[in-house]
Design a protein around this motif. Structure first.
Motif, PDB file in Angstrom:
ATOM      1  N   LEU A 129       0.802  -1.218   0.000  1.00 56.89           N
ATOM      2  CA  LEU A 129       0.000   0.000   0.000  1.00 56.89           C
ATOM      3  C   LEU A 129       0.838   1.273   0.000  1.00 56.89           C
ATOM      4  O   LEU A 129       0.284   2.368  -0.127  1.00 56.89           O
ATOM      5  CB  LEU A 129      -0.927   0.013   1.218  1.00 56.89           C
ATOM      6  N   ALA A 130       2.160   1.129   0.147  1.00 57.50           N
ATOM      7  CA  ALA A 130       3.012   2.314   0.198  1.00 57.50           C
ATOM      8  C   ALA A 130       2.958   3.054  -1.134  1.00 57.50           C
ATOM      9  O   ALA A 130       2.997   2.459  -2.211  1.00 57.50           O
ATOM     10  CB  ALA A 130       4.446   1.911   0.531  1.00 57.50           C
ATOM     11  N   SER A 131       2.853   4.377  -1.046  1.00 54.00           N
ATOM     12  CA  SER A 131       2.775   5.196  -2.256  1.00 54.00           C
ATOM     13  C   SER A 131       3.931   6.178  -2.395  1.00 54.00           C
ATOM     14  O   SER A 131       4.148   6.720  -3.471  1.00 54.00           O
ATOM     15  CB  SER A 131       1.450   5.975  -2.270  1.00 54.00           C
ATOM     16  N   LEU A 161      12.726   2.354  -7.555  1.00 53.32           N
ATOM     17  CA  LEU A 161      11.833   1.595  -8.415  1.00 53.32           C
ATOM     18  C   LEU A 161      12.588   0.663  -9.356  1.00 53.32           C
ATOM     19  O   LEU A 161      12.040  -0.323  -9.818  1.00 53.32           O
ATOM     20  CB  LEU A 161      10.955   2.561  -9.234  1.00 53.32           C
ATOM     21  N   GLY A 162      13.845   0.952  -9.645  1.00 54.75           N
ATOM     22  CA  GLY A 162      14.638   0.069 -10.496  1.00 54.75           C
ATOM     23  C   GLY A 162      14.037  -0.056 -11.890  1.00 54.75           C
ATOM     24  O   GLY A 162      13.735   0.940 -12.564  1.00 54.75           O
ATOM     25  N   SER A 188       6.746   2.339 -12.452  1.00 55.41           N
ATOM     26  CA  SER A 188       5.707   3.081 -11.750  1.00 55.41           C
ATOM     27  C   SER A 188       5.293   2.357 -10.480  1.00 55.41           C
ATOM     28  O   SER A 188       5.513   1.152 -10.335  1.00 55.41           O
ATOM     29  CB  SER A 188       4.485   3.265 -12.661  1.00 55.41           C
ATOM     30  N   PRO A 189       4.657   3.058  -9.548  1.00 62.30           N
ATOM     31  CA  PRO A 189       4.108   2.377  -8.363  1.00 62.30           C
ATOM     32  C   PRO A 189       3.044   1.355  -8.720  1.00 62.30           C
ATOM     33  O   PRO A 189       2.886   0.357  -8.017  1.00 62.30           O
ATOM     34  CB  PRO A 189       3.518   3.536  -7.548  1.00 62.30           C
ATOM     35  N   GLU A 190       2.296   1.579  -9.800  1.00 67.29           N
ATOM     36  CA  GLU A 190       1.303   0.589 -10.214  1.00 67.29           C
ATOM     37  C   GLU A 190       1.955  -0.724 -10.603  1.00 67.29           C
ATOM     38  O   GLU A 190       1.454  -1.810 -10.291  1.00 67.29           O
ATOM     39  CB  GLU A 190       0.470   1.132 -11.380  1.00 67.29           C
ATOM     40  N   GLY A 191       3.095  -0.637 -11.313  1.00 62.91           N
ATOM     41  CA  GLY A 191       3.820  -1.850 -11.654  1.00 62.91           C
ATOM     42  C   GLY A 191       4.351  -2.568 -10.430  1.00 62.91           C
ATOM     43  O   GLY A 191       4.358  -3.803 -10.364  1.00 62.91           O
ATOM     44  N   ARG A 192       4.764  -1.798  -9.437  1.00 64.78           N
ATOM     45  CA  ARG A 192       5.244  -2.391  -8.188  1.00 64.78           C
ATOM     46  C   ARG A 192       4.142  -3.175  -7.494  1.00 64.78           C
ATOM     47  O   ARG A 192       4.348  -4.297  -7.017  1.00 64.78           O
ATOM     48  CB  ARG A 192       5.768  -1.275  -7.295  1.00 64.78           C
ATOM     49  N   LYS A 193       2.926  -2.586  -7.441  1.00 65.22           N
ATOM     50  CA  LYS A 193       1.809  -3.276  -6.811  1.00 65.22           C
ATOM     51  C   LYS A 193       1.416  -4.529  -7.589  1.00 65.22           C
ATOM     52  O   LYS A 193       1.050  -5.548  -6.991  1.00 65.22           O
ATOM     53  CB  LYS A 193       0.618  -2.324  -6.688  1.00 65.22           C
ATOM     54  N   VAL A 228       4.002  -6.800 -19.236  1.00 67.98           N
ATOM     55  CA  VAL A 228       2.664  -6.256 -18.997  1.00 67.98           C
ATOM     56  C   VAL A 228       2.469  -5.957 -17.513  1.00 67.98           C
ATOM     57  O   VAL A 228       1.920  -4.915 -17.130  1.00 67.98           O
ATOM     58  CB  VAL A 228       1.594  -7.238 -19.511  1.00 67.98           C
ATOM     59  N   VAL A 229       2.924  -6.872 -16.655  1.00 70.34           N
ATOM     60  CA  VAL A 229       2.788  -6.670 -15.208  1.00 70.34           C
ATOM     61  C   VAL A 229       3.638  -5.496 -14.746  1.00 70.34           C
ATOM     62  O   VAL A 229       3.209  -4.685 -13.906  1.00 70.34           O
ATOM     63  CB  VAL A 229       3.172  -7.957 -14.457  1.00 70.34           C
TER      64      VAL A 229
END
Length: 763
Positions: free
Chosen positions: A506-508, A515-516, A520-525, A675-676
């Motif tokens: 949930l960290a934003s 992020l390497g 994006s944070p969406e990709g991380r989630k 894609v993920v």
């Protein structure tokens, strides 16, 4: 007294008339002769009374300072001199109105105001002064009279209410025998117990009222599973299927619909059983709260590791009712653990009461959970008062430890603004098959949750079960018998780690430099969500669940390789075809943390990973999801020796806590992973997870430091190795014995390599 003698005015109370032989004499000197009724004269009493009342009113309204100015002096008090009569001045209507108006504006005029008012009205200043004094006295008297009337009314209400209470107490009866209750003879403790009993009865009535709404609801009835109709032979190796199925029960990968235990269906409580379920849940809640809060002599501290040990004799004395005596052949296990977790109380309660979130929070412990019936969903928009009947299997990640199958009721209650409790208790007598042998039952167990600042919660977990562990393999017996395999320490340790993982998801506010390769944070989630499904799939398929049967391929003892197959049909999360699962468990004379560090290190991966074909394994990126450095999700690239072959990606999650460790991985398609990484839906990425579960062989290895499991102990490790291999892409194909032999050889070779490597590094 001589006729005609007049008592001096100062000796007569104001506004009172004295009766003499001659008649009535007022304080003003007016004498009213008493008529002689016998002589036929008319009655003058009414006239005298009205005259006296008139004089009193005039004295009150118009009395001036003549009492002080014109009254009798001290020389008159000897009775020899007759006092002069008082003079009373009646104010005119105009004077009274003017002073009334001035009184409303200023009830306490000063000397200057009184002189000005006396000059305008033609009065003496002293007269004005006394009029205002009398007026204030009159207002005060009226106010006090009004207050007295109100107090008298309240007093009457209290008196009548007191009489009702006295009557109710006189008519009180004993709730046990029905006879009169001698309340005055009760001890304080007995009164407290009766009050508590009344409160519990009210709670039972309330929940029974909620449950009554569901009495007319059709009970859930589940038919036999299609898996039971498939022939099971040694050659077929108990081939089952997963993919798109009816809602008939959870498969080995943790879906939570259905209502089937093994090969028999399970129904919810009947109409007559529901009140008993409610009463049992309320009693279990009271027991859990006391178990969580009481100390000695109920709980004693272990001399070596300071863990809480339950005093069985004291438990029976404290809770004589319970759920009955322990069945023959079952062994009692009780433990308690307290810790602070990074999740607020409301979210934690929601996680425990939702079957899907509950299984995701404890993937290594909870297997095949589902809800059988819901009595109440709670009140006031939360889970306070929620009550539901459930079924689940509790597991250890090894095919050598049978799962504990439990049919129970779960009840949630809010005890104050900041304290919640969730309790489970077995419903053995309400099983769908009453003739079945009880191998495990859950006495009141669960957790007490206290809200803390900054969205933290203090959790006290109580685990109290009775189980038959004679089928446990001997290398796991010490861990199971100590209560550590299924005890409160394992629940709490898993909860702490999973809460840290969820906070990471949930960290934003992730810095861009961290992020390497993930843009994006969406990709991380999305990566973390895919890894979560991988871990759940691995844990659900590695245990000895009642949903599937392992087939033993060899007879060498603890390192027997056990296999089973499943058919994957129309499941986007797994490749289609026949999937062969193989697992084995063994003991290593190496501390658990050293085994964990060896297996998760990409630099030592080619020492045991046959599928890497000796290629160099490089970590492309990783996501930390806990305080321990070993808790992370990694994306690995395998650079094969043959440059003509395409590079392969591996998704890996490693996690460790005080109760054990996991290293779980799965090969992933590069296109799907791109894609993920861009934030796409991870549910359509096909995964076949493999990996390792590492447990301590005894409680001595479970002492922890800030960095996880202590690696300074002398104990060993219990290692489970599990693989999933797609042996045929056609779901209708027959499983060949050659495929079984290949998988058997693969897992045996991997075990040998691991044993040689860890023993070489830890002679």
């Amino acid at each position: 007294m001589p006729a005609g003698f007049i008592i001096p005015a100062r000796h007569v109370p104001p506004l009172m008339a004295r009766h003499t032989k001659a008649g009535y004499t007022t304080s003003s000197g007016l004498s009213l002769a008493q008529p002689n009724m016998a002589e036929g004269q008319f009655d003058m009493s009414q006239t005298a009374d009205s005259e006296i009342a008139k004089i009193r009113e005039e004295e009150f309204e118009s009395k001036s300072g003549s009492d002080n100015v014109e009254g009798a002096s001290g020389e008159d008090q000897d009775g020899e001199r007759r006092p002069r009569k008082k003079r009373y001045h009646r104010h005119t209507q105009h004077q009274i109105q003017e002073m009334e108006m001035f009184f409303k504006e200023c009830p306490h005029p000063d000397d200057k105001q009184r002189k000005e008012l006396s000059r305008e009205l033609g009065l003496e200043p002293l007269q004005v002064k006394f009029w205002f004094q009398n007026k204030r006295t009159q207002m005060k008297t009226q106010h006090e009279r009004h207050e007295n009337t109100q107090l008298r009314s309240e007093n009457e209400k209290l008196r009548s209410e007191n009489m009702r209470y006295r009557e109710a107490l006189n008519n009180a009866s004993c709730p046990n025998c029905g006879g009169p209750a001698a309340l005055g003879e009760m001890s304080f403790d007995e009164q407290q117990l009766r009050m508590e009993n009344a409160r519990l009865r009210e709670e039972i009535d309330r929940i029974s009222g909620i449950a009554a709404k569901y009495v007319g609801k059709p009970l859930l009835s589940f038919g036999p599973s299609p898996l039971s109709s498939i022939p099971r032979s040694n050659l077929d190796l108990a081939v089952g299927s997963y993919g798109v199925q009816p809602n008939i029960g959870p498969d080995i990968y943790g879906s939570s619909s259905g209502g089937e235990i093994g090969n028999r269906s399970l129904v919810g409580p009947t109409e007559g059983e529901k009140p008993m379920v409610v009463e049992l849940a309320v009693a279990a809640m009271e027991e859990l709260v006391r178990m969580a809060q009481l100390g000695e002599p109920l709980w004693t501290s272990h001399p070596e590791d300071s863990t809480d040990i339950l005093n069985e004799d004291e438990y029976i004395r404290t809770f004589p009712r319970g759920i009955g005596p322990r069945p023959y052949g079952l062994k009692a296990e009780a433990s308690r653990e307290t810790a602070v977790v990074i999740m607020n109380a409301i979210n934690l309660v929601e996680t425990l009461m939702d079957v899907n979130q509950w299984s995701s929070m404890f993937p290594g412990i909870v297997s095949r959970p589902f809800t059988v019936d819901v009595f109440s969903t709670g009140v006031a928009g939360n889970y306070n008062g929620a009550l539901q009947v459930m079924h689940a299997e509790f597991q250890v990640p090894s095919p050598l430890v049978p799962t504990r199958e439990i049919y129970f009721v779960r009840y949630c209650k809010q005890h104050s603004d900041s304290i919640w409790a969730v309790v489970d208790v077995s419903l053995d007598s309400l099983r769908g098959n009453s003739s079945s042998v009880i191998r495990c039952r859950r006495r009141p167990s669960g957790c007490l949750i206290q809200e803390m600042p900054n969205s933290y919660s203090k959790v006290t977990w109580v685990e109290h079960v009775e189980a038959d562990d004679r089928a446990v393999h001997h290398i796991y017996r010490q861990l199971v018998n100590s209560g550590m395999a299924f005890g409160a320490k394992r629940w709490i340790a898993t909860l702490q780690r999973q809460c840290e993982r969820l906070a990471s998801v949930l960290a934003s506010n992730i810095p861009a430099r961290d992020l390497g390769v993930i843009p994006s944070p969406e990709g991380r989630k999305s990566i973390l969500k895919l890894a979560e499904r991988m871990v759940t799939s691995f844990c659900a398929g590695v245990s000895a669940s009642t949903a599937h049967t392992w087939t033993t391929l060899s007879g060498s003892g603890a390192e027997d390789v056990r296999v089973m197959t499943r058919k994957s049909i129309d499941d986007p999360g797994r490749p289609p075809g026949i999937i062969l699962s193989a697992a084995t468990s063994l003991w290593l004379p190496v501390p658990p943390k050293k085994v964990f560090d060896f297996l998760r290190d990409e630099n030592s991966r080619n020492e045991w990973d046959i599928l890497s074909n000796g290629g160099l394994v490089q970590e492309v990126d990783h996501i930390a999801n806990g305080q321990d450095p070993g808790n992370c999700v990694s994306l690995l690239r395998v650079n094969t020796v043959n440059s003509n072959q395409s590079n392969m990606l591996i998704l890996q999650e490693s996690c460790t806590d005080a109760s054990g460790s996991f290293v779980i991985y799965a090969p992933v398609d590069i296109v799907a992973m791109n894609v993920v990484l861009s934030g796409g839906d991870p549910d359509y990425v096909a995964l076949l997870p493999s990996g390792f579960a590492i447990l301590p062989d005894s409680p001595k290895c479970m002492a922890v430091t800030n960095s996880g499991i202590n690696d300074l102990g002398t104990g060993g490790s219990l290692l489970t190795v599990a693989f999933q291999i797609l042996v045929d892409s056609v779901p209708t194909a027959k499983l060949s014995l050659g495929s079984v032999a290949t998988v058997n050889s693969l897992i045996s070779c991997t075990v040998d390599r691991i044993k040689a490597a860890v023993m070489r590094e830890n002679p």
